[in-house]
Design a protein around this motif. Structure first.
Motif, PDB file in Angstrom:
ATOM      1  N   VAL A 124      -8.321  -9.692   1.449  1.00  0.00           N
ATOM      2  CA  VAL A 124      -9.342 -10.687   1.152  1.00  0.00           C
ATOM      3  C   VAL A 124     -10.334 -10.170   0.126  1.00  0.00           C
ATOM      4  CG1 VAL A 124     -11.367 -11.831   2.157  1.00  0.00           C
ATOM      5  CG2 VAL A 124      -9.154 -11.973   3.311  1.00  0.00           C
ATOM      6  N   GLU A 125     -10.711  -8.899   0.252  1.00  0.00           N
ATOM      7  CA  GLU A 125     -11.708  -8.313  -0.640  1.00  0.00           C
ATOM      8  C   GLU A 125     -11.107  -7.735  -1.918  1.00  0.00           C
ATOM      9  OE1 GLU A 125     -13.553  -5.599   2.063  1.00  0.00           O
ATOM     10  OE2 GLU A 125     -14.965  -7.112   2.813  1.00  0.00           O
ATOM     11  N   GLY A 126      -9.788  -7.969  -2.114  1.00  0.00           N
ATOM     12  CA  GLY A 126      -9.147  -7.571  -3.361  1.00  0.00           C
ATOM     13  C   GLY A 126      -8.796  -6.106  -3.462  1.00  0.00           C
ATOM     14  N   GLN A 127      -8.855  -5.367  -2.366  1.00  0.00           N
ATOM     15  CA  GLN A 127      -8.540  -3.935  -2.418  1.00  0.00           C
ATOM     16  C   GLN A 127      -7.038  -3.694  -2.475  1.00  0.00           C
ATOM     17  OE1 GLN A 127     -10.647  -1.612   0.604  1.00  0.00           O
ATOM     18  NE2 GLN A 127     -12.148  -3.272   0.819  1.00  0.00           N
ATOM     19  N   ILE A 128      -6.267  -4.599  -1.890  1.00  0.00           N
ATOM     20  CA  ILE A 128      -4.807  -4.486  -1.950  1.00  0.00           C
ATOM     21  C   ILE A 128      -4.215  -5.853  -2.279  1.00  0.00           C
ATOM     22  CG2 ILE A 128      -4.630  -2.528  -0.359  1.00  0.00           C
ATOM     23  CD1 ILE A 128      -4.061  -4.446   1.881  1.00  0.00           C
ATOM     24  N   LEU A 129      -3.078  -5.823  -2.975  1.00  0.00           N
ATOM     25  CA  LEU A 129      -2.460  -7.072  -3.405  1.00  0.00           C
ATOM     26  C   LEU A 129      -0.985  -7.170  -3.022  1.00  0.00           C
ATOM     27  CD1 LEU A 129      -3.932  -7.288  -7.037  1.00  0.00           C
ATOM     28  CD2 LEU A 129      -4.767  -8.459  -4.983  1.00  0.00           C
ATOM     29  N   THR A 130      -0.338  -6.006  -2.785  1.00  0.00           N
ATOM     30  CA  THR A 130       1.107  -6.007  -2.542  1.00  0.00           C
ATOM     31  C   THR A 130       1.439  -5.289  -1.237  1.00  0.00           C
ATOM     32  OG1 THR A 130       1.486  -3.901  -3.686  1.00  0.00           O
ATOM     33  CG2 THR A 130       1.494  -5.914  -5.036  1.00  0.00           C
ATOM     34  N   ARG A 131       2.686  -5.421  -0.832  1.00  0.00           N
ATOM     35  CA  ARG A 131       3.168  -4.765   0.382  1.00  0.00           C
ATOM     36  C   ARG A 131       3.087  -3.257   0.247  1.00  0.00           C
ATOM     37  NH1 ARG A 131       8.193  -2.821   2.042  1.00  0.00           N
ATOM     38  NH2 ARG A 131       8.660  -3.048   4.291  1.00  0.00           N
ATOM     39  N   GLU A 132       3.488  -2.748  -0.924  1.00  0.00           N
ATOM     40  CA  GLU A 132       3.467  -1.308  -1.141  1.00  0.00           C
ATOM     41  C   GLU A 132       2.036  -0.764  -1.060  1.00  0.00           C
ATOM     42  OE1 GLU A 132       5.064  -3.519  -2.965  1.00  0.00           O
ATOM     43  OE2 GLU A 132       7.092  -3.028  -2.243  1.00  0.00           O
ATOM     44  N   GLN A 133       1.110  -1.498  -1.642  1.00  0.00           N
ATOM     45  CA  GLN A 133      -0.298  -1.077  -1.582  1.00  0.00           C
ATOM     46  C   GLN A 133      -0.797  -1.101  -0.142  1.00  0.00           C
ATOM     47  OE1 GLN A 133      -2.191  -3.843  -4.250  1.00  0.00           O
ATOM     48  NE2 GLN A 133      -1.930  -2.517  -6.056  1.00  0.00           N
ATOM     49  N   ALA A 134      -0.351  -2.089   0.621  1.00  0.00           N
ATOM     50  CA  ALA A 134      -0.770  -2.178   2.013  1.00  0.00           C
ATOM     51  C   ALA A 134      -0.282  -0.983   2.819  1.00  0.00           C
ATOM     52  CB  ALA A 134      -0.247  -3.474   2.636  1.00  0.00           C
ATOM     53  N   LEU A 135       0.982  -0.604   2.603  1.00  0.00           N
ATOM     54  CA  LEU A 135       1.528   0.537   3.340  1.00  0.00           C
ATOM     55  C   LEU A 135       0.822   1.827   2.949  1.00  0.00           C
ATOM     56  CD1 LEU A 135       5.328  -0.381   3.208  1.00  0.00           C
ATOM     57  CD2 LEU A 135       3.836  -0.412   5.218  1.00  0.00           C
ATOM     58  N   ARG A 136       0.563   2.025   1.653  1.00  0.00           N
ATOM     59  CA  ARG A 136      -0.157   3.222   1.218  1.00  0.00           C
ATOM     60  C   ARG A 136      -1.570   3.236   1.793  1.00  0.00           C
ATOM     61  NH1 ARG A 136       2.218   2.218  -3.924  1.00  0.00           N
ATOM     62  NH2 ARG A 136       0.236   1.354  -4.688  1.00  0.00           N
ATOM     63  N   TRP A 137      -2.187   2.061   1.815  1.00  0.00           N
ATOM     64  CA  TRP A 137      -3.565   1.965   2.313  1.00  0.00           C
ATOM     65  C   TRP A 137      -3.624   2.350   3.788  1.00  0.00           C
ATOM     66  CZ3 TRP A 137      -6.344  -0.828   5.926  1.00  0.00           C
ATOM     67  CH2 TRP A 137      -7.744  -0.892   5.741  1.00  0.00           C
TER      68      TRP A 137
END
Length: 418
Positions: free
Chosen positions: A396-409
């Motif tokens: 929501v806050e634009g810190q992640i946009l993709t699945r890969e970014q979510a997993l890394r996060w």
């Protein structure tokens, strides 16, 4: 008796031919009334009174047309035939007397019979005159007392037909109002539903409350009538601002619940503002769990908008608002406008709702709980749900946009013990 309805253009809409009816047979009730008013229904609801063999007639028609057959009352000889686009009821006149049948009905405009063989109207209570004058007049106070739901039905029919209650009839309804408590609440809820879904129903809901028919169910409604009366004007205001949003107000809550979003918005105006008390009010009227849940969500959403103007909401607050009301945002929007929230201040939220790709109103699922456990070797625990919520908020806050970014996060969060 008087001539009416040419059979062409009337009986040709029936799902069966005239030859299946015994003679004499009479169409009675709403279908006759609506025919005289020139009202057309998408779904036919026909009621016939016959002097003999009511059940046998229904069985024969159902068998020949391969329609559904329902025995409604064996003792009173009432049966129903269900067609794809029509319901047809057959009742045997008590004491073989049409006059007695019409004498027992609720209002004069519903006490007119039509003989399809002779094309004659039988109107012993001058119902045609009341139809012309747009008046709802009782046959007798005893008839209303015999089935107290008729008290509320008078207001519903006034709304649907554009009629007024005849003064003595309305005075009698006020006197008999306490008897409505003897009626099964499911039947009361059905009549209220018609009023909520009728364009001119709001004024009659208010009148029914003032005449003590609904005050027992909604004790705090008097505080909310100002907002209720502003709902329909609010729809127009909202439509001028966002013409693509308002058509969604006619959408049902879901396929299995036909209550419209607009009706739910109106219903919330009758409820006590305290959600816990409102839930009790809805439960007493036997509303479904879904209708109760959606109504309470709108009440809470309105409280949020009144507490924090949309322009001052953080992205997280907007996200939680949309999560609260879901697809019922149009109902919340019209209720907010009726409550004094400027439509312009709702613009950012409306824009988000109408944009299916908006990450705040319609966040995409980037990763599931099962994927988190499998890829990151995590065990099932409440921690999984917490991580998924953090992913949603980061998205929501634009810190992640993709699945890969979510997993890394998530991996980084776990490394830091968050």
């Amino acid at each position: 008796m008087s001539k009416a309805f040419n059979s062409i253009g009337f009986t040709d809409t029936w799902p069966f031919t005239l030859e299946w009816l015994p003679q004499p047979a009479y169409l009675v009730g709403g279908a006759v009334r609506d025919g005289l008013l020139g009202r057309k229904a998408d779904y036919l609801d026909l009621d016939f009174v016959v002097l003999e063999q009511a059940i046998h007639t229904a069985q024969n028609i159902a068998k020949y047309y391969k329609a559904g057959f329902v025995l409604l009352d064996a003792e009173r000889q009432i049966a129903r035939v269900v067609f794809p686009g029509a319901t047809v009821d057959f009742a045997q006149a008590q004491a073989n007397s049409l006059a007695q049948d019409l004498q027992r009905r609720d209002f004069t405009l519903n006490a007119i019979a039509y003989n399809p063989f002779t094309q004659e109207l039988i109107d012993p209570h001058q119902g045609q005159t009341d139809i012309q004058n747009r008046l709802i007049r009782m046959i007798s106070s005893q008839n209303l007392r015999d089935d107290p739901l008729r008290l509320l039905r008078g207001y519903r029919q006034a709304a649907q037909l554009g009629c007024q209650l005849e003064p003595q009839t309305q005075a009698t309804i006020r006197q008999l109002a306490p008897f409505l408590s003897q009626v099964a609440v499911e039947r009361v809820q059905t009549e209220l539903g018609y009023l909520l879904n009728t364009a001119k129903g709001v004024v009659w809901i208010k009148q029914a409350w003032e005449d003590h028919l609904l005050s027992g169910f909604f004790p705090s409604a008097s505080e909310q009538f100002d907002r209720l009366l502003k709902i329909d004007p609010a729809v127009e205001t909202l439509h001028q601002h966002s013409p693509t949003l308002t058509p969604r107000l006619s959408h049902p809550l879901r396929n299995t619940i036909k209550t419209s979003q607009l009706a739910i918005a109106k219903l919330t105006c009758l409820l006590t503002r305290d959600p816990s008390v409102a839930e009790v009010e809805l439960t007493q009227l036997k509303y479904s769990k879904a209708e109760i849940r959606e109504s309470i969500a709108i009440l809470k959403g309105l409280a949020t908008l009144q507490q924090t103007p949309p322009s001052q909401m953080s992205l997280r607050q907007q996200y939680f608002l949309f999560q609260e009301v879901g697809t019922l945002f149009p109902a919340l929007a019209v209720l907010a406008v009726a409550s004094g929230v400027p439509v312009a201040s709702l613009s950012p939220l409306i824009a988000r709702y109408l944009n299916p790709d908006d990450p705040v109103a319609h966040p995409q699922v980037l990763v599931t709980g099962n994927e988190l456990m499998k890829i990151l070797n995590l065990s099932p625990s409440p921690k999984i749900g917490q991580l998924l919520m953090k992913i949603q908020l980061a998205q929501v806050e634009g810190q992640i946009l993709t699945r890969e970014q979510a997993l890394r996060w998530v991996a980084q969060s776990l490394e830091h013990g968050e």
